[in-house]
Design a protein around this motif. Structure first.
Motif, PDB file in Angstrom:
ATOM      1  N   LYS A  27       0.847  -1.185   0.000  1.00  0.00           N
ATOM      2  CA  LYS A  27       0.000   0.000   0.000  1.00  0.00           C
ATOM      3  C   LYS A  27       0.885   1.238   0.000  1.00  0.00           C
ATOM      4  O   LYS A  27       1.973   1.234   0.551  1.00  0.00           O
ATOM      5  N   GLU A  28       0.377   2.275  -0.597  1.00  0.00           N
ATOM      6  CA  GLU A  28       1.115   3.520  -0.642  1.00  0.00           C
ATOM      7  C   GLU A  28       0.910   4.301   0.652  1.00  0.00           C
ATOM      8  O   GLU A  28      -0.131   4.220   1.284  1.00  0.00           O
ATOM      9  N   MET A  29       1.904   5.039   1.051  1.00  0.00           N
ATOM     10  CA  MET A  29       1.819   5.855   2.247  1.00  0.00           C
ATOM     11  C   MET A  29       0.706   6.894   2.081  1.00  0.00           C
ATOM     12  O   MET A  29       0.549   7.468   1.015  1.00  0.00           O
ATOM     13  N   GLN A  30      -0.071   7.105   3.135  1.00  0.00           N
ATOM     14  CA  GLN A  30      -1.189   8.047   3.079  1.00  0.00           C
ATOM     15  C   GLN A  30      -0.870   9.292   3.883  1.00  0.00           C
ATOM     16  O   GLN A  30      -0.459   9.203   5.038  1.00  0.00           O
ATOM     17  N   ASN A  33      -2.295  14.691   7.190  1.00  0.00           N
ATOM     18  CA  ASN A  33      -2.404  16.130   7.434  1.00  0.00           C
ATOM     19  C   ASN A  33      -1.175  16.812   6.841  1.00  0.00           C
ATOM     20  O   ASN A  33      -0.057  16.353   7.032  1.00  0.00           O
ATOM     21  N   ALA A  34      -1.400  17.882   6.136  1.00  0.00           N
ATOM     22  CA  ALA A  34      -0.305  18.693   5.612  1.00  0.00           C
ATOM     23  C   ALA A  34      -0.510  20.116   6.108  1.00  0.00           C
ATOM     24  O   ALA A  34      -1.606  20.663   6.019  1.00  0.00           O
ATOM     25  N   VAL A  35       0.532  20.692   6.663  1.00  0.00           N
ATOM     26  CA  VAL A  35       0.468  22.038   7.220  1.00  0.00           C
ATOM     27  C   VAL A  35       1.208  22.973   6.284  1.00  0.00           C
ATOM     28  O   VAL A  35       2.350  22.707   5.900  1.00  0.00           O
ATOM     29  N   ALA A  36       0.545  24.060   5.915  1.00  0.00           N
ATOM     30  CA  ALA A  36       1.144  25.039   4.999  1.00  0.00           C
ATOM     31  C   ALA A  36       1.183  26.407   5.665  1.00  0.00           C
ATOM     32  O   ALA A  36       0.361  26.733   6.520  1.00  0.00           O
ATOM     33  N   ARG A  37       2.138  27.213   5.237  1.00  0.00           N
ATOM     34  CA  ARG A  37       2.299  28.578   5.740  1.00  0.00           C
ATOM     35  C   ARG A  37       2.370  29.506   4.539  1.00  0.00           C
ATOM     36  O   ARG A  37       3.047  29.208   3.552  1.00  0.00           O
ATOM     37  N   PHE A  38       1.659  30.634   4.636  1.00  0.00           N
ATOM     38  CA  PHE A  38       1.739  31.652   3.588  1.00  0.00           C
ATOM     39  C   PHE A  38       1.467  33.009   4.194  1.00  0.00           C
ATOM     40  O   PHE A  38       1.184  33.133   5.385  1.00  0.00           O
ATOM     41  N   LYS A  39       1.599  34.041   3.386  1.00  0.00           N
ATOM     42  CA  LYS A  39       1.453  35.406   3.880  1.00  0.00           C
ATOM     43  C   LYS A  39       0.495  36.167   2.982  1.00  0.00           C
ATOM     44  O   LYS A  39       0.589  36.080   1.762  1.00  0.00           O
ATOM     45  N   ILE A  40      -0.431  36.904   3.625  1.00  0.00           N
ATOM     46  CA  ILE A  40      -1.343  37.774   2.897  1.00  0.00           C
ATOM     47  C   ILE A  40      -1.040  39.206   3.289  1.00  0.00           C
ATOM     48  O   ILE A  40      -0.293  39.456   4.244  1.00  0.00           O
ATOM     49  N   SER A  41      -1.614  40.151   2.533  1.00  0.00           N
ATOM     50  CA  SER A  41      -1.337  41.561   2.789  1.00  0.00           C
ATOM     51  C   SER A  41      -1.759  41.932   4.200  1.00  0.00           C
ATOM     52  O   SER A  41      -2.743  41.449   4.731  1.00  0.00           O
ATOM     53  N   GLY A  93      -5.031  19.917   5.371  1.00  0.00           N
ATOM     54  CA  GLY A  93      -4.935  19.471   3.988  1.00  0.00           C
ATOM     55  C   GLY A  93      -4.565  18.006   3.941  1.00  0.00           C
ATOM     56  O   GLY A  93      -3.598  17.593   4.565  1.00  0.00           O
ATOM     57  N   ASN A  94      -5.348  17.188   3.223  1.00  0.00           N
ATOM     58  CA  ASN A  94      -5.059  15.758   3.195  1.00  0.00           C
ATOM     59  C   ASN A  94      -4.264  15.341   1.967  1.00  0.00           C
ATOM     60  O   ASN A  94      -4.179  14.167   1.657  1.00  0.00           O
ATOM     61  N   SER A  95      -3.681  16.307   1.284  1.00  0.00           N
ATOM     62  CA  SER A  95      -2.759  16.013   0.185  1.00  0.00           C
ATOM     63  C   SER A  95      -1.846  17.221   0.001  1.00  0.00           C
ATOM     64  O   SER A  95      -2.113  18.310   0.507  1.00  0.00           O
ATOM     65  N   MET A  96      -0.785  17.014  -0.730  1.00  0.00           N
ATOM     66  CA  MET A  96       0.164  18.100  -0.995  1.00  0.00           C
ATOM     67  C   MET A  96      -0.514  19.207  -1.806  1.00  0.00           C
ATOM     68  O   MET A  96      -0.293  20.381  -1.561  1.00  0.00           O
ATOM     69  N   GLU A  97      -1.357  18.815  -2.757  1.00  0.00           N
ATOM     70  CA  GLU A  97      -2.028  19.795  -3.609  1.00  0.00           C
ATOM     71  C   GLU A  97      -2.993  20.658  -2.791  1.00  0.00           C
ATOM     72  O   GLU A  97      -3.080  21.863  -2.997  1.00  0.00           O
ATOM     73  N   HIS A  98      -3.737  20.027  -1.878  1.00  0.00           N
ATOM     74  CA  HIS A  98      -4.653  20.797  -1.039  1.00  0.00           C
ATOM     75  C   HIS A  98      -3.902  21.827  -0.208  1.00  0.00           C
ATOM     76  O   HIS A  98      -4.333  22.973  -0.093  1.00  0.00           O
ATOM     77  N   ALA A  99      -2.796  21.419   0.375  1.00  0.00           N
ATOM     78  CA  ALA A  99      -2.016  22.342   1.199  1.00  0.00           C
ATOM     79  C   ALA A  99      -1.434  23.488   0.362  1.00  0.00           C
ATOM     80  O   ALA A  99      -1.426  24.634   0.796  1.00  0.00           O
ATOM     81  N   GLN A 100      -0.975  23.174  -0.832  1.00  0.00           N
ATOM     82  CA  GLN A 100      -0.373  24.207  -1.676  1.00  0.00           C
ATOM     83  C   GLN A 100      -1.412  25.169  -2.248  1.00  0.00           C
ATOM     84  O   GLN A 100      -1.079  26.296  -2.596  1.00  0.00           O
ATOM     85  N   ASN A 101      -2.661  24.739  -2.359  1.00  0.00           N
ATOM     86  CA  ASN A 101      -3.723  25.609  -2.876  1.00  0.00           C
ATOM     87  C   ASN A 101      -4.535  26.272  -1.777  1.00  0.00           C
ATOM     88  O   ASN A 101      -5.514  26.957  -2.062  1.00  0.00           O
ATOM     89  N   ALA A 123       1.839  29.510  -0.678  1.00  0.00           N
ATOM     90  CA  ALA A 123       1.790  28.504   0.386  1.00  0.00           C
ATOM     91  C   ALA A 123       2.984  27.563   0.281  1.00  0.00           C
ATOM     92  O   ALA A 123       3.294  27.059  -0.792  1.00  0.00           O
ATOM     93  N   LYS A 124       3.656  27.365   1.412  1.00  0.00           N
ATOM     94  CA  LYS A 124       4.789  26.458   1.512  1.00  0.00           C
ATOM     95  C   LYS A 124       4.456  25.399   2.543  1.00  0.00           C
ATOM     96  O   LYS A 124       3.985  25.708   3.629  1.00  0.00           O
ATOM     97  N   ILE A 125       4.700  24.160   2.217  1.00  0.00           N
ATOM     98  CA  ILE A 125       4.421  23.080   3.160  1.00  0.00           C
ATOM     99  C   ILE A 125       5.519  23.063   4.214  1.00  0.00           C
ATOM    100  O   ILE A 125       6.703  23.025   3.890  1.00  0.00           O
ATOM    101  N   VAL A 126       5.097  23.099   5.493  1.00  0.00           N
ATOM    102  CA  VAL A 126       6.066  23.122   6.581  1.00  0.00           C
ATOM    103  C   VAL A 126       6.053  21.836   7.412  1.00  0.00           C
ATOM    104  O   VAL A 126       6.992  21.586   8.160  1.00  0.00           O
ATOM    105  N   ASN A 127       5.002  21.021   7.275  1.00  0.00           N
ATOM    106  CA  ASN A 127       4.929  19.789   8.043  1.00  0.00           C
ATOM    107  C   ASN A 127       3.954  18.828   7.366  1.00  0.00           C
ATOM    108  O   ASN A 127       2.957  19.254   6.806  1.00  0.00           O
ATOM    109  N   ILE A 128       4.262  17.543   7.455  1.00  0.00           N
ATOM    110  CA  ILE A 128       3.393  16.509   6.901  1.00  0.00           C
ATOM    111  C   ILE A 128       3.276  15.382   7.919  1.00  0.00           C
ATOM    112  O   ILE A 128       4.281  14.959   8.494  1.00  0.00           O
ATOM    113  N   VAL A 129       2.057  14.914   8.140  1.00  0.00           N
ATOM    114  CA  VAL A 129       1.823  13.732   8.962  1.00  0.00           C
ATOM    115  C   VAL A 129       1.299  12.649   8.015  1.00  0.00           C
ATOM    116  O   VAL A 129       0.315  12.855   7.320  1.00  0.00           O
ATOM    117  N   ALA A 130       1.987  11.517   8.005  1.00  0.00           N
ATOM    118  CA  ALA A 130       1.608  10.429   7.098  1.00  0.00           C
ATOM    119  C   ALA A 130       1.597   9.122   7.874  1.00  0.00           C
ATOM    120  O   ALA A 130       2.194   9.007   8.941  1.00  0.00           O
TER     121      ALA A 130
END
Length: 134
Positions: A27-30, A33-41, A93-101, A123-130
């Motif tokens: 099975k592939e690793m699942q 949770n993906a944690v992302a950080r970004f900055k808004i105005s 975010g339950n995938s890399m794409e969700h966290a990045q978007n 958005a930059k991914i700073v942590n992943i739980v798999a």
């Protein structure tokens, strides 16, 4: 064939390797949770966000001293920590794409409520739980 096996400092010799056949269906690793950080105005008007998203936000004076608001989104299941300085942390975010978007999703939701902010840092991914079966 004689093989030396070591486990935690203890070693012994075995005449056979493992008797069971190797697993063929891996099975592939699942990502859980993906944690992302970004900055808004900035500066971010946390009171206005709390007023508009009253049902899905937490803004307590005693706990956060008016520096951060927690905004929970049901679909997709995100939690945003929005700081007055414009830094945003997104969890759930339950995938890399969700966290990045997640930055585009938040800004779109804010614009729908007439709160106009720009994304200053993507958005930059700073942590992943798999999880995976061993």
């Amino acid at each position: 064939m004689r093989v030396k096996l070591c486990f935690g400092g203890n070693s012994f010799y075995s005449n056979h390797l493992s008797e069971r056949p190797p697993k063929s269906t891996k099975k592939e690793m699942q990502i859980r949770n993906a944690v992302a950080r970004f900055k808004i105005s900035s500066p971010v008007d946390l009171a206005a966000i709390n007023k508009v998203f009253k049902d899905s936000s937490v803004f307590e004076d005693a706990v956060f001293k008016k520096r951060v608001i927690i905004l929970r989104v049901v679909d997709p299941k995100y939690s945003y920590l929005i700081y007055k300085t414009g830094t945003v942390i997104c969890t759930g975010g339950n995938s890399m794409e969700h966290a990045q978007n997640s930055d585009k999703f938040l800004v779109k939701r804010l614009r729908q409520k007439n709160l106009h902010y720009k994304v200053l840092e993507e958005a930059k991914i700073v942590n992943i739980v798999a999880s995976d079966d061993l």
